[in-house]
Design a protein around this motif. Structure first.
Motif, PDB file in Angstrom:
ATOM      1  N   PRO A 221       0.830  -1.210   0.000  1.00 26.90           N
ATOM      2  CA  PRO A 221       0.000   0.000   0.000  1.00 26.90           C
ATOM      3  C   PRO A 221       0.864   1.259   0.000  1.00 26.90           C
ATOM      4  CG  PRO A 221      -0.765  -1.584   1.637  1.00 26.90           C
ATOM      5  CD  PRO A 221       0.564  -2.068   1.158  1.00 26.90           C
ATOM      6  N   PRO A 223      -0.008   5.235  -0.107  1.00 25.86           N
ATOM      7  CA  PRO A 223      -0.949   6.347  -0.190  1.00 25.86           C
ATOM      8  C   PRO A 223      -0.461   7.492  -1.074  1.00 25.86           C
ATOM      9  CG  PRO A 223      -0.652   5.644   2.090  1.00 25.86           C
ATOM     10  CD  PRO A 223       0.381   4.941   1.278  1.00 25.86           C
ATOM     11  N   THR A 226      -1.000   5.895  -5.508  1.00 26.24           N
ATOM     12  CA  THR A 226      -1.711   4.635  -5.694  1.00 26.24           C
ATOM     13  C   THR A 226      -1.846   4.267  -7.158  1.00 26.24           C
ATOM     14  OG1 THR A 226      -3.794   5.869  -5.614  1.00 26.24           O
ATOM     15  CG2 THR A 226      -3.020   4.895  -3.567  1.00 26.24           C
TER      16      THR A 226
END
Length: 252
Positions: A221, A223, A226
Motif C-alpha cells: 500500500p 498512499p 496509488t
C-alpha cells in the motif's frame, strides 16, 4: 555449489570473502602505500588464513577491476557462491517451518541484485532464488554492491522458475507475488511460516507464468501514489519492505 574463477572488487567484498569463504580466495591484491586502515586489516586476516597477498601499484588494480571502483583491494576468487536448485529441499528443511525465500523474476541490474542480497542477508533469509537465464548473475559488481551479503546468503540459480515455484509449493512453501494491480495488501497476509516472496524485474514486473504459480498476489500500500503501485518502487526497495514485513511478523 557451482564454481568459476573471477575477480571480486572493493574493500567490503574482499573483506567478506576473506572472512566467510577463505578457502576459495586464491590471492588478494592490495594497493601499495594505501592509507585506509581496513586495507591493513584485510592483509592481516588474509595472511593469518594463508592466503597469498601482494601489494601492487594502483594502475595494476585498475586493470584487474575492469572499471569498477576497487578502493585499493581486489581478490581472485575461485567460486561463485551459488547453489543449484536441488539444494532447495535441504535449505527449506533447515528452516524448520520458517523458511523465508526471496525469488527474483528477471532482475537485470547488478546493483539491484546486490542490494536485494544485502536486504535478504539482513533479514535472515533462507535463500535468494534467481533464474539462470534472462537475469543478472552474481558477478563482481553484485558482490561489491552487496557489501559481503553475496557470501552469506545462499543464491540458488534455477533453470525454470515457474517449475521451481511448483516444487516449492509441494515442499509446503506459500508463494506470494508482488504486483501493482493486486487487490490484497502485503500487510494482511501471514508471513510467519514457510514463505517465498516473489518480485519481478525492473521493466516488466512478474512474468505471466510466474504470476500464475503464485498462491496469492499482493501489493505494498502506497498512499502517496496509488496509481503507480508497487512498480513505482525500485525492486531492491520493494524487496526490503517485503522482507522486513516478514521479519516484523516473526518477531512480533
Amino acid at each position: 555449489m557451482s564454481k568459476e574463477n573471477q575477480w571480486i572488487v572493493g574493500i567490503n567484498a574482499v573483506a567478506a570473502a576473506v572472512e566467510h569463504d577463505a578457502g576459495n580466495v586464491r590471492e588478494v591484491l592490495l594497493e601499495a602505500g594505501a592509507k585506509n586502515p581496513r586495507i591493513g586489516e584485510i592483509e592481516t586476516d588474509a595472511r593469518r588464513k594463508d592466503i597469498e597477498v601482494r601489494r601492487v601499484v594502483a594502475s595494476a588494480l585498475d586493470g584487474v577491476a575492469g572499471g569498477l571502483r576497487h578502493q585499493g583491494a581486489v581478490a581472485r576468487y575461485a567460486a561463485a557462491k551459488t547453489w543449484d536448485e536441488d539444494a532447495l529441499p535441504g535449505l527449506i528443511e533447515a528452516g524448520q517451518g520458517k523458511a523465508l525465500l526471496l525469488v527474483l523474476d528477471g532482475v537485470q541490474d547488478p546493483h539491484n541484485l546486490g542490494a536485494c542480497l544485502r536486504s535478504a542477508a539482513a533479514a535472515g533469509a533462507t535463500a535468494v532464488v534467481i533464474p539462470r537465464d534472462k537475469a543478472v548473475q552474481v558477478n563482481a559488481t553484485v558482490r561489491k554492491t552487496s557489501a559481503g551479503a553475496a557470501d552469506s546468503v545462499p543464491v540458488v540459480r534455477v533453470t525454470n522458475l515457474s517449475r521451481t515455484l511448483r516444487e516449492l509449493q509441494k515442499l509446503g512453501v506459500w508463494i506470494y507475488g508482488l504486483a501493482g494491480d493486486a487487490t490484497g495488501s502485503l500487510y494482511a497476509i501471514d508471513l510467519r511460516g514457510n514463505v517465498a516472496l516473489v518480485l519481478g524485474g525492473e521493466a516488466d514486473g512478474l512474468r505471466r507464468l510466474t504470476r500464475e504459480q503464485c498462491d496469492q498476489l499482493v501489493t505494498i500500500p502506497m498512499p502517496g501514489d496509488t496509481a503507480q503501485g508497487v512498480e513505482s518502487l525500485n525492486v531492491s526497495v520493494a524487496a526490503g519492505v517485503t522482507l522486513f514485513e516478514a521479519v516484523r511478523q516473526r518477531l512480533g
